[in-house]
Design an enzyme around this catalytic site. Structure first.
Site, PDB file in Angstrom:
ATOM      1  N   LYS A  70       0.843  -1.206   0.000  1.00 39.88           N
ATOM      2  CA  LYS A  70       0.000   0.000   0.000  1.00 39.88           C
ATOM      3  C   LYS A  70       0.871   1.246   0.000  1.00 39.88           C
ATOM      4  O   LYS A  70       1.834   1.333   0.757  1.00 39.88           O
ATOM      5  CB  LYS A  70      -0.874   0.003   1.277  1.00 39.88           C
ATOM      6  CG  LYS A  70      -1.823   1.184   1.368  1.00 39.88           C
ATOM      7  CD  LYS A  70      -3.074   0.916   0.580  1.00 39.88           C
ATOM      8  CE  LYS A  70      -3.987   2.123   0.471  1.00 39.88           C
ATOM      9  NZ  LYS A  70      -3.608   3.033  -0.637  1.00 39.88           N
ATOM     10  N   LYS A  94       4.906   2.504   8.582  1.00 42.23           N
ATOM     11  CA  LYS A  94       3.761   3.353   8.923  1.00 42.23           C
ATOM     12  C   LYS A  94       2.510   2.505   9.149  1.00 42.23           C
ATOM     13  O   LYS A  94       1.811   2.663  10.144  1.00 42.23           O
ATOM     14  CB  LYS A  94       3.536   4.328   7.760  1.00 42.23           C
ATOM     15  CG  LYS A  94       2.583   5.444   8.032  1.00 42.23           C
ATOM     16  CD  LYS A  94       2.315   6.263   6.774  1.00 42.23           C
ATOM     17  CE  LYS A  94       3.572   6.869   6.190  1.00 42.23           C
ATOM     18  NZ  LYS A  94       3.272   7.761   5.036  1.00 42.23           N
ATOM     19  N   LYS A 106       5.285   2.085  -2.893  1.00 38.87           N
ATOM     20  CA  LYS A 106       5.247   3.470  -3.370  1.00 38.87           C
ATOM     21  C   LYS A 106       5.493   3.466  -4.860  1.00 38.87           C
ATOM     22  O   LYS A 106       6.127   2.549  -5.386  1.00 38.87           O
ATOM     23  CB  LYS A 106       6.344   4.301  -2.694  1.00 38.87           C
ATOM     24  CG  LYS A 106       6.046   5.775  -2.665  1.00 38.87           C
ATOM     25  CD  LYS A 106       5.053   6.074  -1.569  1.00 38.87           C
ATOM     26  CE  LYS A 106       4.839   7.528  -1.338  1.00 38.87           C
ATOM     27  NZ  LYS A 106       4.222   7.773  -0.048  1.00 38.87           N
ATOM     28  N   THR A 190      -4.951  13.141   6.255  1.00 40.71           N
ATOM     29  CA  THR A 190      -3.539  13.217   6.678  1.00 40.71           C
ATOM     30  C   THR A 190      -3.348  14.428   7.588  1.00 40.71           C
ATOM     31  O   THR A 190      -2.728  14.330   8.659  1.00 40.71           O
ATOM     32  CB  THR A 190      -2.587  13.282   5.465  1.00 40.71           C
ATOM     33  OG1 THR A 190      -3.005  12.321   4.501  1.00 40.71           O
ATOM     34  CG2 THR A 190      -1.158  12.999   5.868  1.00 40.71           C
ATOM     35  N   ASN A 221      -1.947  19.737   0.349  1.00 39.10           N
ATOM     36  CA  ASN A 221      -3.085  19.091   1.010  1.00 39.10           C
ATOM     37  C   ASN A 221      -2.819  18.806   2.490  1.00 39.10           C
ATOM     38  O   ASN A 221      -3.657  19.087   3.347  1.00 39.10           O
ATOM     39  CB  ASN A 221      -3.443  17.800   0.250  1.00 39.10           C
ATOM     40  CG  ASN A 221      -4.687  17.151   0.831  1.00 39.10           C
ATOM     41  OD1 ASN A 221      -5.655  17.834   1.143  1.00 39.10           O
ATOM     42  ND2 ASN A 221      -4.645  15.851   1.002  1.00 39.10           N
ATOM     43  N   SER A 353      -7.254   5.727   3.954  1.00 35.70           N
ATOM     44  CA  SER A 353      -7.245   4.915   2.732  1.00 35.70           C
ATOM     45  C   SER A 353      -7.712   3.500   3.049  1.00 35.70           C
ATOM     46  O   SER A 353      -8.421   2.877   2.257  1.00 35.70           O
ATOM     47  CB  SER A 353      -5.823   4.829   2.154  1.00 35.70           C
ATOM     48  OG  SER A 353      -5.550   5.946   1.353  1.00 35.70           O
TER      49      SER A 353
HETATM   50  N1  GLU Z   1       0.876   9.111   0.197  1.00 35.65           N
HETATM   51  C1  GLU Z   1       0.339   8.972   1.509  1.00 35.65           C
HETATM   52  C2  GLU Z   1       1.429   8.522   2.463  1.00 35.65           C
HETATM   53  O1  GLU Z   1       2.590   8.707   2.224  1.00 35.65           O
HETATM   54  C3  GLU Z   1      -0.894   8.108   1.551  1.00 35.65           C
HETATM   55  C4  GLU Z   1      -0.700   6.702   1.080  1.00 35.65           C
HETATM   56  C5  GLU Z   1      -1.987   5.888   1.003  1.00 35.65           C
HETATM   57  O2  GLU Z   1      -3.037   6.400   1.354  1.00 35.65           O
HETATM   58  O3  GLU Z   1      -1.874   4.748   0.579  1.00 35.65           O
HETATM   59  O4  GLU Z   1       1.162   8.036   3.522  1.00 35.65           O
END
Ligand code: GLU
Length: 420
Positions: A70, A94, A106, A190, A221, A353
């Site tokens: 994810k 995370k 990613k 976030t 954002n 998410s």
């Molecule tokens: N890009 C965001 C992060 O770095 C969200 C990633 C997601 O929702 O999968 O946590």
């Protein structure tokens, strides 16, 4: 000593340091030092002037030990494999810190989206998605927004994947617009998570948020929403910046007015905002200004060893991924500046998410109260778990967050064992 700014090495240093403190055997987490799968794609896109440009994109799945991979997709000229690799690994930790059933991934495309038309951005997004379509999937790897990618782009990813698969698949990507299977509250999540963590930390430090000053680096954002919630809690936002420059106002920036300005600006930037007593400053000025909380909501490697020596904030709140280098972190620690780590602080996005994905898989949608109360519960719980480990072992919160994550990851890895 030369600064290390390779973000993947930065991540490995953090990981090893945490494992050492916790007395973990390297054998138990050796797999986490390597990404499971990496994909590089080159794909052609027809530009508006009729020319063909070939773009390069990446998708890295760092771990699928605790669930499907994810993590977001970024569009940025600096995107390369090392960066995507580090960002993928941070997603693994995370998701483990907040205990949601995901691994980490990613993606990114090396492109400066400034000046590109919507049509060009759509074709880049679809071209990239088509090339990684075999690699992703609702039970495999689920992308989302990140730097310079929008909810609309997630809608195109969903459409491209669903069309190629011949199956309506909203769960292949999160941070979609609400009309297309997105979750209410995802866009703000976030920033709201950053707020929850800052609020909880302020309580532990006996700091009154309503009497605190805040500087926000990055007014996209994450930063703008964090600023909004902190402002609503009574904090004085004395500084804010984005790619167009920085603003400083000792009496506090009128955040609702700045948000309105950004909303009307063609590129959603703070440039041109006017208010009595406001001064302009640069990136360095923002990072080193006098404030209680410095919210980092831009890119990696902002607090280097040199910058860390000049940071005047009491607490550095990492809304971005990897904004503090390993060497910078050491200096902050020596100087008694508390770093509230990225893998905890900005986890509100991926947590929401997760809610979106659950709603997609069940085709059953939640209201905002359900989303936000669950987000608050998960963020506060994760904060307390990390804070307790930090307090008990007398270590920085970053190390504590890695230890919490590593223990969860190792536990599952042991049960699953090694295939072959
Ligand atoms: N890009 C965001 C992060 O770095 C969200 C990633 C997601 O929702 O999968 O946590």
């Amino acid at each position: 000593m030369a600064q290390k700014t390779n973000p993947f090495e930065n991540m490995l240093e953090q990981l090893d340091a945490a494992a050492e403190i916790a007395g973990l055997d390297k054998q138990d987490y050796i797999t986490l030092r390597y990404p499971e799968r990496e994909l590089t794609v080159n794909f052609p896109v027809k530009m508006d002037d009729g020319s063909i440009r070939v773009f390069t994109g990446y998708r890295v799945q760092h771990s699928t030990v605790r669930g499907p991979a994810k993590g977001g997709i970024r569009f940025h000229p600096d995107v390369d494999m090392d960066e995507v690799r580090a960002l993928a690994a941070w997603m693994t930790f995370k998701c483990a810190v907040v205990d949601i059933p995901y691994g980490g991934a990613k993606g990114g495309v090396t492109v400066d989206p400034t000046g590109l038309s919507q049509g060009e951005i759509e074709r880049i997004t679809r071209g990239y998605t088509a090339k990684i379509a075999d690699f992703i999937g609702p039970e495999k790897d689920i992308p989302a927004t990140d730097v310079n990618t929008t909810q609309q782009m997630m809608g195109w990813i969903m459409d491209t994947y669903s069309t190629l698969a011949g199956v309506y698949s909203p769960g292949v990507v999160t941070s979609k617009p609400v009309e297309a299977g997105g979750s209410v509250g995802r866009k703000e999540a976030t920033g709201l998570g950053v707020f929850f963590v800052t609020r909880e930390l302020a309580k532990k430090l006996n700091m009154d948020l309503a009497k605190s000053t805040v500087a926000v680096q990055g007014f996209g954002n994450v930063g703008s929403n964090a600023a909004k919630y902190l402002y609503e809690a009574g904090a004085k936002i004395v500084a804010a910046s984005d790619v167009s420059g920085g603003l400083y106002c000792e009496d506090g920036i009128d955040i609702p007015a700045l948000l309105e300005h950004v909303e009307k600006h063609p590129r959603r930037l703070i440039e041109g905002y006017r208010q009595d007593g406001i001064k302009t400053t640069d990136n360095h000025g923002i990072l080193t200004c006098k404030c209680d909380f410095l919210v980092l909501a831009a890119l990696e490697n902002q607090i280097t060893e040199e910058v860390a020596k000049e940071v005047q904030a009491k607490v550095v709140v990492e809304g971005a991924n990897g904004p503090t280098t390993f060497a910078g972190d050491k200096v902050l620690e020596e100087r008694g500046v508390i770093a509230c780590p990225d893998i905890l602080t900005n986890a509100g996005g991926v947590t929401c998410s997760y809610f979106e994905w659950v709603q997609n898989l069940q085709h059953h949608y939640w209201d905002l109260e359900t989303v936000n109360s669950n987000l608050e519960r998960i963020m506060v719980k994760a904060f307390n778990e990390v804070y307790e480990v930090a307090d008990e072992l007398k270590i920085p919160m970053r190390m504590a967050a890695y230890i919490v994550a590593l223990k969860r990851l190792i536990a599952v890895q042991k049960i699953r064992g090694i295939f072959l």
